[in-house]
Scaffold this motif. Structure first.
Motif, PDB file in Angstrom:
ATOM      1  N   ARG A   1      16.780  -2.698 -29.555  1.00 27.40           N
ATOM      2  CA  ARG A   1      17.906  -1.776 -29.699  1.00 27.40           C
ATOM      3  C   ARG A   1      18.305  -1.134 -28.385  1.00 27.40           C
ATOM      4  O   ARG A   1      19.394  -0.592 -28.248  1.00 27.40           O
ATOM      5  CB  ARG A   1      17.579  -0.694 -30.731  1.00 27.40           C
ATOM      6  CG  ARG A   1      17.805  -1.188 -32.162  1.00 27.40           C
ATOM      7  CD  ARG A   1      17.269  -0.221 -33.170  1.00 27.40           C
ATOM      8  NE  ARG A   1      17.952   1.060 -33.122  1.00 27.40           N
ATOM      9  CZ  ARG A   1      17.547   2.131 -33.791  1.00 27.40           C
ATOM     10  NH1 ARG A   1      16.468   2.054 -34.546  1.00 27.40           N
ATOM     11  NH2 ARG A   1      18.207   3.254 -33.715  1.00 27.40           N
ATOM     12  N   THR A   2      17.405  -1.146 -27.411  1.00 24.20           N
ATOM     13  CA  THR A   2      17.762  -0.605 -26.098  1.00 24.20           C
ATOM     14  C   THR A   2      18.103  -1.741 -25.135  1.00 24.20           C
ATOM     15  O   THR A   2      18.152  -1.526 -23.923  1.00 24.20           O
ATOM     16  CB  THR A   2      16.608   0.227 -25.488  1.00 24.20           C
ATOM     17  OG1 THR A   2      15.559  -0.669 -25.049  1.00 24.20           O
ATOM     18  CG2 THR A   2      16.016   1.207 -26.491  1.00 24.20           C
ATOM     19  N   SER A   3      18.292  -2.932 -25.658  1.00 20.10           N
ATOM     20  CA  SER A   3      18.463  -4.148 -24.853  1.00 20.10           C
ATOM     21  C   SER A   3      17.273  -4.352 -23.931  1.00 20.10           C
ATOM     22  O   SER A   3      17.409  -4.839 -22.807  1.00 20.10           O
ATOM     23  CB  SER A   3      19.745  -4.106 -24.005  1.00 20.10           C
ATOM     24  OG  SER A   3      20.830  -3.749 -24.795  1.00 20.10           O
ATOM     25  N   GLY A   4      16.103  -3.979 -24.411  1.00 18.48           N
ATOM     26  CA  GLY A   4      14.888  -4.101 -23.610  1.00 18.48           C
ATOM     27  C   GLY A   4      14.225  -5.452 -23.763  1.00 18.48           C
ATOM     28  O   GLY A   4      14.787  -6.370 -24.355  1.00 18.48           O
ATOM     29  N   LYS A   5      13.025  -5.552 -23.191  1.00 15.30           N
ATOM     30  CA  LYS A   5      12.295  -6.828 -23.245  1.00 15.30           C
ATOM     31  C   LYS A   5      11.000  -6.671 -24.039  1.00 15.30           C
ATOM     32  O   LYS A   5      10.329  -5.637 -23.965  1.00 15.30           O
ATOM     33  CB  LYS A   5      11.939  -7.265 -21.824  1.00 15.30           C
ATOM     34  CG  LYS A   5      13.131  -7.707 -21.007  1.00 15.30           C
ATOM     35  CD  LYS A   5      12.632  -8.570 -19.842  1.00 15.30           C
ATOM     36  CE  LYS A   5      13.756  -8.932 -18.890  1.00 15.30           C
ATOM     37  NZ  LYS A   5      14.031  -7.867 -17.891  1.00 15.30           N
ATOM     38  N   PHE A   6      10.667  -7.708 -24.760  1.00 16.13           N
ATOM     39  CA  PHE A   6       9.429  -7.698 -25.543  1.00 16.13           C
ATOM     40  C   PHE A   6       8.706  -9.014 -25.325  1.00 16.13           C
ATOM     41  O   PHE A   6       9.306 -10.077 -25.347  1.00 16.13           O
ATOM     42  CB  PHE A   6       9.752  -7.535 -27.026  1.00 16.13           C
ATOM     43  CG  PHE A   6       8.530  -7.530 -27.902  1.00 16.13           C
ATOM     44  CD1 PHE A   6       7.871  -6.339 -28.194  1.00 16.13           C
ATOM     45  CD2 PHE A   6       8.014  -8.724 -28.412  1.00 16.13           C
ATOM     46  CE1 PHE A   6       6.733  -6.343 -28.988  1.00 16.13           C
ATOM     47  CE2 PHE A   6       6.874  -8.723 -29.216  1.00 16.13           C
ATOM     48  CZ  PHE A   6       6.238  -7.534 -29.499  1.00 16.13           C
ATOM     49  N   ASN A   7       7.417  -8.927 -25.087  1.00 12.33           N
ATOM     50  CA  ASN A   7       6.659 -10.156 -24.881  1.00 12.33           C
ATOM     51  C   ASN A   7       5.254 -10.003 -25.453  1.00 12.33           C
ATOM     52  O   ASN A   7       4.629  -8.950 -25.355  1.00 12.33           O
ATOM     53  CB  ASN A   7       6.592 -10.446 -23.375  1.00 12.33           C
ATOM     54  CG  ASN A   7       6.014 -11.816 -23.113  1.00 12.33           C
ATOM     55  OD1 ASN A   7       6.322 -12.770 -23.845  1.00 12.33           O
ATOM     56  ND2 ASN A   7       5.173 -11.914 -22.111  1.00 12.33           N
ATOM     57  N   ILE A   8       4.796 -11.069 -26.078  1.00  8.18           N
ATOM     58  CA  ILE A   8       3.438 -11.025 -26.604  1.00  8.18           C
ATOM     59  C   ILE A   8       2.733 -12.346 -26.277  1.00  8.18           C
ATOM     60  O   ILE A   8       3.295 -13.416 -26.445  1.00  8.18           O
ATOM     61  CB  ILE A   8       3.444 -10.715 -28.125  1.00  8.18           C
ATOM     62  CG1 ILE A   8       2.046 -10.819 -28.728  1.00  8.18           C
ATOM     63  CG2 ILE A   8       4.413 -11.581 -28.897  1.00  8.18           C
ATOM     64  CD1 ILE A   8       1.938 -10.195 -30.110  1.00  8.18           C
ATOM     65  N   THR A   9       1.524 -12.232 -25.760  1.00  6.16           N
ATOM     66  CA  THR A   9       0.729 -13.424 -25.490  1.00  6.16           C
ATOM     67  C   THR A   9      -0.626 -13.224 -26.141  1.00  6.16           C
ATOM     68  O   THR A   9      -1.106 -12.097 -26.284  1.00  6.16           O
ATOM     69  CB  THR A   9       0.504 -13.641 -23.976  1.00  6.16           C
ATOM     70  OG1 THR A   9      -0.051 -12.452 -23.433  1.00  6.16           O
ATOM     71  CG2 THR A   9       1.806 -13.974 -23.259  1.00  6.16           C
ATOM     72  N   SER A  10      -1.223 -14.313 -26.564  1.00  4.32           N
ATOM     73  CA  SER A  10      -2.498 -14.185 -27.255  1.00  4.32           C
ATOM     74  C   SER A  10      -3.230 -15.508 -27.208  1.00  4.32           C
ATOM     75  O   SER A  10      -2.615 -16.568 -27.242  1.00  4.32           O
ATOM     76  CB  SER A  10      -2.239 -13.786 -28.713  1.00  4.32           C
ATOM     77  OG  SER A  10      -3.460 -13.502 -29.363  1.00  4.32           O
TER      78      SER A  10
ATOM     79  N   THR B   1      -5.321 -10.375 -26.813  1.00  3.80           N
ATOM     80  CA  THR B   1      -3.879 -10.290 -27.016  1.00  3.80           C
ATOM     81  C   THR B   1      -3.296  -9.293 -26.025  1.00  3.80           C
ATOM     82  O   THR B   1      -3.939  -8.295 -25.701  1.00  3.80           O
ATOM     83  CB  THR B   1      -3.597  -9.810 -28.460  1.00  3.80           C
ATOM     84  OG1 THR B   1      -4.211 -10.731 -29.362  1.00  3.80           O
ATOM     85  CG2 THR B   1      -2.108  -9.727 -28.751  1.00  3.80           C
ATOM     86  N   ALA B   2      -2.091  -9.573 -25.548  1.00  5.24           N
ATOM     87  CA  ALA B   2      -1.388  -8.610 -24.701  1.00  5.24           C
ATOM     88  C   ALA B   2       0.043  -8.467 -25.191  1.00  5.24           C
ATOM     89  O   ALA B   2       0.715  -9.454 -25.465  1.00  5.24           O
ATOM     90  CB  ALA B   2      -1.408  -9.074 -23.248  1.00  5.24           C
ATOM     91  N   ILE B   3       0.464  -7.238 -25.317  1.00  4.70           N
ATOM     92  CA  ILE B   3       1.839  -6.965 -25.736  1.00  4.70           C
ATOM     93  C   ILE B   3       2.513  -6.155 -24.647  1.00  4.70           C
ATOM     94  O   ILE B   3       1.933  -5.200 -24.117  1.00  4.70           O
ATOM     95  CB  ILE B   3       1.846  -6.189 -27.077  1.00  4.70           C
ATOM     96  CG1 ILE B   3       1.428  -7.128 -28.209  1.00  4.70           C
ATOM     97  CG2 ILE B   3       3.228  -5.590 -27.354  1.00  4.70           C
ATOM     98  CD1 ILE B   3       1.497  -6.504 -29.580  1.00  4.70           C
ATOM     99  N   GLU B   4       3.715  -6.568 -24.280  1.00  4.69           N
ATOM    100  CA  GLU B   4       4.467  -5.822 -23.283  1.00  4.69           C
ATOM    101  C   GLU B   4       5.822  -5.461 -23.875  1.00  4.69           C
ATOM    102  O   GLU B   4       6.499  -6.298 -24.464  1.00  4.69           O
ATOM    103  CB  GLU B   4       4.656  -6.667 -22.015  1.00  4.69           C
ATOM    104  CG  GLU B   4       5.428  -5.922 -20.948  1.00  4.69           C
ATOM    105  CD  GLU B   4       5.633  -6.736 -19.677  1.00  4.69           C
ATOM    106  OE1 GLU B   4       5.501  -7.970 -19.727  1.00  4.69           O
ATOM    107  OE2 GLU B   4       5.960  -6.120 -18.654  1.00  4.69           O
ATOM    108  N   ALA B   5       6.187  -4.204 -23.748  1.00  3.93           N
ATOM    109  CA  ALA B   5       7.478  -3.757 -24.263  1.00  3.93           C
ATOM    110  C   ALA B   5       8.168  -2.946 -23.170  1.00  3.93           C
ATOM    111  O   ALA B   5       7.563  -2.041 -22.596  1.00  3.93           O
ATOM    112  CB  ALA B   5       7.277  -2.899 -25.506  1.00  3.93           C
ATOM    113  N   ILE B   6       9.395  -3.298 -22.866  1.00  4.62           N
ATOM    114  CA  ILE B   6      10.146  -2.545 -21.850  1.00  4.62           C
ATOM    115  C   ILE B   6      11.372  -1.909 -22.506  1.00  4.62           C
ATOM    116  O   ILE B   6      12.266  -2.597 -22.999  1.00  4.62           O
ATOM    117  CB  ILE B   6      10.577  -3.454 -20.678  1.00  4.62           C
ATOM    118  CG1 ILE B   6       9.337  -4.121 -20.063  1.00  4.62           C
ATOM    119  CG2 ILE B   6      11.328  -2.643 -19.619  1.00  4.62           C
ATOM    120  CD1 ILE B   6       9.654  -5.133 -18.976  1.00  4.62           C
TER     121      ILE B   6
END
Ligand SMILES: Nc1ncnc2c1ncn2[C@@H]1O[C@H](COP(=O)(O)OP(=O)(O)OP(=O)(O)O)[C@@H](O)[C@H]1O
Ligand SMILES: [Mg+2]
Lengths: 176, 124
Positions: A79-88, A94-99
């Protein structure tokens, strides 16, 4: 979720459920963005699970047939035009990144991140939390592994220690 | 954090001293707080903190507080169970204020607050 600190608590609960023994939480702020990284050494996910995890109609839980945690975070980031990434990867973690684009009108606030960190330590004193918060001027790291070494047998969730941790967190967040 | 390591060592000594004064008996009360996504978004975090704060304030050293995930009753969140000697009472739609009352009435005075329990809510 009302704010980012609630998401952090919720995503960290996934790591706890995955039997992680170390959970890293990073919050990196700039004028434009709030970047959140949560990394664990838990059981990880297979490809199939990983691919469907942002789909709200997927969950491995048994009490309800939808998983909400990750889809809600994904939605709030997008909703903020951000970035989301998840690797596992299985057995590794597991790693989750949210910008979040913090200038976007729909960006939820950071919220009381200190409360989230304290709550996690209170609930899971045996897990090691490595919490980092930084902006372009300052960096703060709280590593419960190091703290436990100093405590030398005294539990990290004893009242006196929690009060000290709270003060330390607060002391530093005033600089932000 | 660096400069406060010395402080932390002082805190450790203080905690050690206080621990010796505290009742070291086996815990016979267990509070289980719902911390799934549904619980957290409904306000489980302040409820949890209120419970622990009230326990610490009253030095209730034989109470243990743990978390659980979603138990499939999301509309009753935030909720928690109080287990005393194998008897379980489920409190639903909690707020920090209600949670403090439960600690005082149920855990200290051993009186269940019926109005806040799940049985009550289901009958409504
Ligand atoms: N850190 C993790 N390690 C391993 N598996 C994970 C992790 N995070 C999520 N998962 C997997 O992804 C699924 C979906 O996660 P999500 O948080 O969206 O929902 P949930 O935890 O199942 O339910 P809810 O969050 O609504 O209480 C989980 O059931 C789990 O199988
Ligand atoms: Mg979840």
């Amino acid at each position: 979720m009302r704010d980012i600190s609630m998401h952090v608590l919720d995503i960290a609960m996934n790591s706890i459920k995955a039997n992680a023994t170390v959970i890293k939480i990073m919050i990196i702020e700039s004028d434009e963005t709030i970047r959140l990284i949560i990394k664990d050494n838990g059981c990880g996910m297979d490809k199939e699970t990983l691919n469907s995890v942002v789909d709200p109609f997927f969950t491995t839980r048994k009490t309800r047939n939808v998983g909400l945690g990750i889809p809600l975070l994904y939605q709030n980031v997008k909703r903020t035009s951000g970035k989301f990434n998840i690797t596992s990867s299985l057995k590794l973690g597991t790693a989750i990144e949210a910008i979040f684009n913090r200038k976007h009108i729909d960006c939820i606030p950071l919220g009381d991140i200190n409360e989230t960190i304290i709550s996690l330590i209170l609930l899971e004193p045996l897990i090691d939390f490595i919490y980092t918060r930084k902006n372009s001027f300052k960096k703060y790291v709280l590593n419960t592994k190091k703290i436990k070494r100093v405590l030398n047998g005294v539990k990290i969730n004893e009242k006196e220690v929690i009060d000290w941790l709270k003060a330390d967190l607060l002391n530093f967040s005033m600089a932000f | 954090m660096k400069k406060s390591i010395a402080d932390l060592m002082k805190i450790r000594d203080e905690a050690l001293k206080n621990m010796q004064l505290r009742d070291q008996s086996e815990s016979n009360c267990r509070v289980v707080v719902g911390m799934g996504t549904c619980g957290i978004s409904a306000g489980a975090r302040p409820v949890l903190r209120a419970i622990i704060d009230e326990i610490n304030k009253r030095s209730l050293n034989n109470v243990q507080v743990v978390q659980t995930g979603c138990v499939g009753m999301c509309r009753f969140e935030p909720m928690f169970d109080v287990n005393i000697n194998d008897e379980k009472v489920t409190y639903v739609n909690m707020t920090s204020e209600k949670a403090r009352q439960v600690v005082v009435e149920h855990i200290v005075n051993k009186r269940v607050i019926r109005d806040y329990t799940i049985g009550k809510s289901e009958n409504e």
